[in-house]
Design a protein around this motif. Sequence first.
Motif, short mmCIF file in Angstrom:
data_model
loop_
_atom_site.label_atom_id
_atom_site.label_comp_id
_atom_site.label_asym_id
_atom_site.label_seq_id
_atom_site.Cartn_x
_atom_site.Cartn_y
_atom_site.Cartn_z
N TYR A 29 0.86 -1.18 0.00
CA TYR A 29 0.00 0.00 0.00
C TYR A 29 0.89 1.22 0.00
O TYR A 29 1.77 1.38 0.85
CB TYR A 29 -0.92 0.00 1.23
CG TYR A 29 -2.07 0.96 1.14
CD1 TYR A 29 -3.22 0.62 0.43
CD2 TYR A 29 -2.02 2.19 1.76
CE1 TYR A 29 -4.30 1.51 0.35
CE2 TYR A 29 -3.09 3.08 1.69
CZ TYR A 29 -4.22 2.74 0.98
OH TYR A 29 -5.28 3.62 0.90
N THR A 74 -3.37 0.65 -3.30
CA THR A 74 -2.63 -0.60 -3.26
C THR A 74 -1.51 -0.54 -4.28
O THR A 74 -1.62 0.11 -5.31
CB THR A 74 -3.54 -1.81 -3.55
OG1 THR A 74 -4.24 -1.59 -4.76
CG2 THR A 74 -4.52 -2.05 -2.43
N VAL A 128 -6.40 -3.37 1.29
CA VAL A 128 -5.27 -4.28 1.42
C VAL A 128 -5.74 -5.71 1.59
O VAL A 128 -5.26 -6.62 0.90
CB VAL A 128 -4.35 -3.85 2.58
CG1 VAL A 128 -3.30 -4.91 2.88
CG2 VAL A 128 -3.68 -2.51 2.27
#
Length: 195
Positions: free
Chosen positions: A32, A38, A75
């Motif tokens: 991230y 991301t 995530v």
Amino acid sequence: MTRIAEVSTLVSMTAFGCLKNSGYDAVIMRCYRPEGATDRNCAASVANAWNAGMGHVDVSVALTAETDVTAASSVSGYIADNSVKYGMVWLDVQPKARWKDEQADNRRAFTDVLKAFTDAGLSLGVCATAGEWSQIFGDDFTAAARLPLLYRDPDGLPNFAGFTKFGGWTRPRLKAYNENLARCGVQLNSVVDPS
């Protein structure tokens, strides 16, 4: 002693093989970005690390004042959707310039994000420096002290000899002791687990 390559770019299996042959046993790959998205290189680099024979792979999340609670679902979703095999998620506290001036605001933001990642069921650790932690959150902020600590101290020494207590941590798990190195065509930080 375990040497760990901390990386934030796409790394090939060949390059990870070279790092393994150079004495690195494990990897921490950023998943991230500080910009709040991301890292699309994460899944491929993690797979390449495992395929090159690395013994352990963790991932990291760059935290700033702008990181909100949706980062946890981003995530965890990315990890699940891409079948990323990892051990721990390191919440990497970014430098002071990426945080607000008011410590109370930073504490609130960190606590909210920490809760979101905990609620997502991810195994967590925190990456920080004593100086940055003090400036961003204050010396008495201990909200993450129950988590393992990777502390940054680029003194070139692969041990905990210079560690001073902060944030409620009395002992770190890992130390980033050399930063911005070029090895095997890869930009990396050297991290150590001296146990």
